[in-house]
Design an enzyme around this catalytic site. Structure first.
Site, PDB file in Angstrom:
ATOM      1  CE  LYS A 154     -10.338   8.840  11.568  1.00  0.00           C
ATOM      2  NZ  LYS A 154     -10.295   8.123  10.076  1.00  0.00           N
ATOM      3  N   GLY A 177       0.593  -1.021   0.493  1.00  0.00           N
ATOM      4  CA  GLY A 177      -0.070   0.479   0.384  1.00  0.00           C
ATOM      5  C   GLY A 177       1.208   1.384  -0.153  1.00  0.00           C
ATOM      6  CB  ALA A 178       0.008   5.004   0.145  1.00  0.00           C
ATOM      7  NE  ARG A 224      -9.459  13.220   0.176  1.00  0.00           N
ATOM      8  CZ  ARG A 224      -8.622  12.493   1.412  1.00  0.00           C
ATOM      9  NH1 ARG A 224      -7.148  12.793   1.590  1.00  0.00           N
ATOM     10  NH2 ARG A 224      -9.136  11.316   2.187  1.00  0.00           N
ATOM     11  CG  HIS A 242      -2.549  15.445   4.881  1.00  0.00           C
ATOM     12  ND1 HIS A 242      -2.537  15.538   3.895  1.00  0.00           N
ATOM     13  CD2 HIS A 242      -2.816  15.088   5.295  1.00  0.00           C
ATOM     14  CE1 HIS A 242      -3.300  14.454   3.175  1.00  0.00           C
ATOM     15  NE2 HIS A 242      -3.305  13.882   4.534  1.00  0.00           N
ATOM     16  CB  SER A 290      -1.024   9.798  -1.382  1.00  0.00           C
ATOM     17  OG  SER A 290      -0.916  11.167  -0.699  1.00  0.00           O
ATOM     18  CB  CYS A 304      -2.036  11.872   8.150  1.00  0.00           C
ATOM     19  SG  CYS A 304      -3.641  12.026   7.091  1.00  0.00           S
TER      20      CYS A 304
HETATM   21  P1  A2P Z   1      -2.795  -6.366  -1.752  1.00  0.00           P
HETATM   22  O1  A2P Z   1      -2.208  -4.999  -2.551  1.00  0.00           O
HETATM   23  O2  A2P Z   1      -3.005  -6.643  -1.469  1.00  0.00           O
HETATM   24  O3  A2P Z   1      -4.273  -5.366  -1.820  1.00  0.00           O
HETATM   25  P2  A2P Z   1      -3.449   1.428  -0.084  1.00  0.00           P
HETATM   26  O4  A2P Z   1      -3.784   1.517   1.431  1.00  0.00           O
HETATM   27  O5  A2P Z   1      -2.286   2.289  -0.364  1.00  0.00           O
HETATM   28  O6  A2P Z   1      -5.201   0.643  -0.604  1.00  0.00           O
HETATM   29  O7  A2P Z   1      -3.335  -0.039   0.466  1.00  0.00           O
HETATM   30  C1  A2P Z   1      -3.529  -1.184   1.260  1.00  0.00           C
HETATM   31  C2  A2P Z   1      -2.586  -2.217   2.404  1.00  0.00           C
HETATM   32  O8  A2P Z   1      -3.385  -3.376   3.111  1.00  0.00           O
HETATM   33  C3  A2P Z   1      -2.842  -2.788   0.386  1.00  0.00           C
HETATM   34  O9  A2P Z   1      -0.908  -3.193   0.774  1.00  0.00           O
HETATM   35  C4  A2P Z   1      -3.283  -4.638   0.732  1.00  0.00           C
HETATM   36  O10 A2P Z   1      -2.497  -5.551   0.017  1.00  0.00           O
HETATM   37  C5  A2P Z   1      -3.321  -4.340   2.228  1.00  0.00           C
HETATM   38  N1  A2P Z   1      -4.460  -4.948   1.971  1.00  0.00           N
HETATM   39  C6  A2P Z   1      -6.241  -4.575   1.836  1.00  0.00           C
HETATM   40  N2  A2P Z   1      -7.045  -5.722   2.099  1.00  0.00           N
HETATM   41  C7  A2P Z   1      -6.169  -6.760   2.761  1.00  0.00           C
HETATM   42  C8  A2P Z   1      -6.347  -8.013   3.133  1.00  0.00           C
HETATM   43  N3  A2P Z   1      -8.090  -8.508   3.046  1.00  0.00           N
HETATM   44  N4  A2P Z   1      -5.082  -8.822   3.474  1.00  0.00           N
HETATM   45  C9  A2P Z   1      -3.913  -8.252   3.776  1.00  0.00           C
HETATM   46  N5  A2P Z   1      -4.464  -7.341   4.044  1.00  0.00           N
HETATM   47  C10 A2P Z   1      -4.832  -6.125   2.536  1.00  0.00           C
END
Ligand code: A2P
Length: 344
Positions: free
Chosen positions: A219, A13-14, A240, A247, A163, A133
């Site tokens: 928050k 993720g990000a 946003r 930010h 983001s 954040c």
């Molecule tokens: P994945 O890439 O395998 O979906 P962001 O905040 O940028 O949207 O990223 C979300 C993060 O959370 C990603 O790394 C995503 O992995 C992970 N994630 C989302 N759903 C699950 C899940 N059910 N189990 C584990 N990781 C998850």
């Protein structure tokens, strides 16, 4: 010095990606670092320190199998709710970047520049929460001024980058801009935000509460009080804007004592991880484009109120993925390690 087994939940993720980049830049005592994500990503690799790390699937047993001692969670509140306890049961400290545990009175909510001593309370639940954040960068600037002038009230308007909503939210802005240049913006989809974000400004982040404020705004209210440990009044308007990263916040601060802008500027310049950029004559002030990849909070436009001697206005900016998330989580991990080493 002992070396630790670290897991990053939400590694793709990000925020997760940023955590890996910070670990590459600092000298953290890890034995191994395990990227965890959903089964969609399991088996893929991420580059780390010129090598490849294989992403593993987040499961109930993975923390035990990998003998994880520090688990950084950034995969959303529902994932933390479901899996944090498995990490704690396996003996790890959880540093959680989601809002899920933040207001739990047994869970410390920590910004290391402000309330590092709270990390000591981690043992009660095994969890340390990373604030929102927008709250992190704000309390970093508030703390030194509160110490000097006794903060009474904060009025804040935010200008928050896409983001903050994750990678898909960033992609939504980019896709909509491409659609705009292809004369297709009217047909462009929006999923991450309640309205089109390209060429727009949306005065809603998260859902509305009964009191007319959004969850994001509340928050900022509740987390600021918890972190500063005092009943300061906070009025937030969270907005946003169509930027990708960084930010910005316009702050109006009311103190018990009279405050002088020059004195405030000097105090902020000496505060940890704050950089003052405040030279209006040369059009120098903090901006999102200049804060990307930085681990500091930038403060400028520091000026006395026109009417009241106890009121100060300023503009602050920080990289929300770093200062507002990954950097703060990693700094908590570093302090936690320091405490473990000191209490051996
Ligand atoms: P994945 O890439 O395998 O979906 P962001 O905040 O940028 O949207 O990223 C979300 C993060 O959370 C990603 O790394 C995503 O992995 C992970 N994630 C989302 N759903 C699950 C899940 N059910 N189990 C584990 N990781 C998850």
């Amino acid at each position: 010095m002992k070396k630790y087994n670290v897991a990053v939940v939400g590694a793709t993720g990000a925020v997760g990606e940023e955590i890996f980049r910070i670990f590459e830049e600092i000298d953290f005592p890890f034995n191994k670092i395990v990227p965890l994500a959903s089964e969609r990503s399991a088996g893929n690799t991420i580059t780390f320190n010129n090598g490849d790390l294989v992403i593993k699937e987040l499961t109930e047993t993975i923390f035990h199998e990998e003998e994880i001692e520090i688990a950084l969670f950034s995969a959303g509140g529902s994932i933390s709710e479901k899996y944090a306890s498995f990490a704690v049961d396996a003996g790890a400290v959880v540093i959680d970047n989601t809002s899920h545990f933040r207001m739990d009175e047994d869970v410390p909510l920590v910004v290391p520049e402000v309330n590092p001593e709270e990390i000591n309370e981690w043992k009660t639940t095994g969890i340390i929460a990373n604030p929102n954040c927008s709250t992190i960068q704000m309390v970093q600037a508030l703390k030194p001024l509160d110490d000097a002038f006794d903060l009474v009230r904060v009025d804040v308007a935010t200008y928050q980058a896409t983001s903050g909503g994750g990678k898909e939210a960033m992609e939504e802005l980019v896709t909509q801009m491409q659609d705009f240049f292809a004369f297709k913006l009217d047909d462009s989809e929006h999923k991450a935000f309640p309205h089109q974000i390209a060429l727009n400004v949306i005065p809603q982040i998260d859902v509305f509460m009964e009191n007319g404020y959004t969850k994001e705004e509340m928050k900022m209210v509740n987390e600021t009080i918890k972190i500063l440990g005092k009943n300061v009044e906070v009025c937030a308007t969270c907005v946003r804007v169509p930027t990708l990263r960084g930010h910005a916040e316009s702050l109006t601060l009311t103190f018990d004592a009279d405050v002088d802008a020059n004195e405030a500027r000097e105090i902020l310049a000496k505060a940890p991880n704050i950089i003052v950029i405040d030279n209006p004559a040369a059009s120098e002030y903090p901006m999102p484009a200049a804060c990307v990849d930085k681990n500091e909070t930038f403060v400028g436009r520091i000026r006395n109120d026109i009417y009241r001697k106890n009121v100060l206005n300023m503009f602050i900016v920080a990289d929300n993925l770093r200062v507002g998330a990954a950097t703060n989580a990693v700094r908590i991990a570093q302090k936690w390690v320091e405490i473990q080493e000191a209490t051996k």
